[in-house]
Write a protein that holds these residues in place. Sequence first.
Motif, short mmCIF file in Angstrom:
data_model
loop_
_atom_site.label_atom_id
_atom_site.label_comp_id
_atom_site.label_asym_id
_atom_site.label_seq_id
_atom_site.Cartn_x
_atom_site.Cartn_y
_atom_site.Cartn_z
N UNK A 140 117.00 91.49 99.32
CA UNK A 140 116.34 90.26 98.86
C UNK A 140 115.00 90.56 98.17
N UNK A 141 114.47 91.75 98.37
CA UNK A 141 113.30 92.18 97.60
C UNK A 141 113.77 93.02 96.42
N UNK A 142 114.66 93.97 96.68
CA UNK A 142 115.10 94.89 95.61
C UNK A 142 115.72 94.12 94.44
N UNK A 143 116.62 93.19 94.76
CA UNK A 143 117.32 92.48 93.68
C UNK A 143 116.39 91.49 92.99
N UNK A 144 115.44 90.96 93.71
CA UNK A 144 114.49 90.04 93.07
C UNK A 144 113.58 90.83 92.14
N UNK A 145 113.24 92.05 92.53
CA UNK A 145 112.44 92.90 91.65
C UNK A 145 113.22 93.18 90.35
N UNK A 146 114.52 93.44 90.50
CA UNK A 146 115.36 93.68 89.31
C UNK A 146 115.35 92.45 88.41
N UNK A 147 115.38 91.28 89.03
CA UNK A 147 115.34 90.02 88.29
C UNK A 147 114.01 89.89 87.53
N UNK A 148 112.92 90.24 88.19
CA UNK A 148 111.61 90.15 87.52
C UNK A 148 111.55 91.12 86.34
N UNK A 149 112.19 92.28 86.54
CA UNK A 149 112.24 93.28 85.46
C UNK A 149 112.94 92.68 84.24
N UNK A 150 114.06 92.00 84.51
CA UNK A 150 114.82 91.37 83.41
C UNK A 150 113.98 90.30 82.73
N UNK A 151 113.03 89.72 83.46
CA UNK A 151 112.17 88.69 82.87
C UNK A 151 110.95 89.29 82.16
N UNK A 152 110.83 90.62 82.22
CA UNK A 152 109.75 91.27 81.48
C UNK A 152 108.70 91.95 82.34
N UNK A 153 108.85 91.92 83.66
CA UNK A 153 107.86 92.59 84.51
C UNK A 153 108.10 94.09 84.53
N UNK A 154 107.04 94.82 84.82
CA UNK A 154 107.17 96.27 85.00
C UNK A 154 107.23 96.50 86.51
#
Length: 401
Positions: A114-128
Amino acid sequence: MNSTKVFHYFDHNATTPVSREVQEALPEIVSAWGNASSIHWAGRQPKNIIRDARKIIADNIHAHPLEIIFTSGGSESNNTVLKGLFDYYQTGPFVSADKKHRNHYMCSAVEHPSVMKTMEHLKALGAEVDYIPVNRKGELDMEFFESHLSERTALVSVMSANNETGTLFPIKELAKKAHAVGALFHTDAVQMFGKLPLNVRDLDVDFASFSGHKFYSVKGTGFLYVKKGNNVSSLIHGGAQERHRRGGTENTLGIGALGVAARRLSTVAEKAKELQTLRDYMEKRILAEIADVTVTAGETARLPNTSSLILQGVDGETMLMSLDIQGYAVSTGAACSSGNPEPSPVLLAMGLTRAEAQNSLRLSIGWETTLAEVDGFIEALKTVVQRLRTLNEGEGDSYHV
Ligand SMILES: Cc1ncc(COP(=O)(O)O)c(C=O)c1O
């Protein structure tokens, strides 16, 4: 279920049984059927139940009641912090230019999905996003953490305790370092709460996630600590519940159950000592009586109830099924990903080989586990391991190679 068979539960990190206190309190809580937002008589009882639960929980973690947001559990709390902060920094009113520029997120390489996949989601939204490596002992690579932390870091998220190995992370130190560069700090405290005392004030974290079903309450309940002065966008837009921070009519039953379960945690420090004595006894006997076993991160500070073992040459899934037949519930990895034949990503991230991860077994005892159950379990494990190793050798698949 077979009525003569006795069942023993060694999987408390997957979920805990609902305590007798919670079970007994549920009928009364469910009878408070009104909507807590109603200002007439029907709303008063549920409102009081929610207020009392908020106070007990806040006291327990040394927070203020207004710093608690009730959620549906650990996953929602984690999602709310990560997505909510990302969104708030982009769209929130009164966000300083400094914060708007912060687009870098960090978490450990062994977080819950629930943290790892949300981080991946943020990455897709443009986060580093950077993942802080963890070694075989379960220790975080502090050099990596410090060298990647910068004035562009928005948030660091590191769990208080790992669900598979039980290893504890230096939350206070990490939060201090994150704050030194103006970043916020979140900890997923789902596994820690109910097993060890926890003080959010002392740790000085900005956000912390909790889940009811890990501390003897019901599933689909939890809460999020948000330190006063911090803001995140709501994950669920809707009504003004939880002071506009989480829309939707409150789950009075679940929240009331959280309050009842939290009341029992006043004895958590003593319980932790009892758990550790029993867990250490269990590990000592297993290591002495079964050949070629290692405890993953055995030398590292760990939750008092968790033991992650590698039993060389024995397939974890097969061991789990054989023990299940004898009434013992254990786990080979996180239960959330059971049914997935791939070895545990947490163990692989720690540098264990695929074979080692496949030979792993997670034992997590609880407040009701007895010495007699542990003794019975060890005997069952010895028999299972011996049988499976003999079978392997018979097939020419010696585990010693
Ligand atoms: C460390 C950790 N975080 C989060 C969760 C998810 O909590 P929930 O099941 O309440 O969504 C779990 C559940 O296994 C967990 O172990």
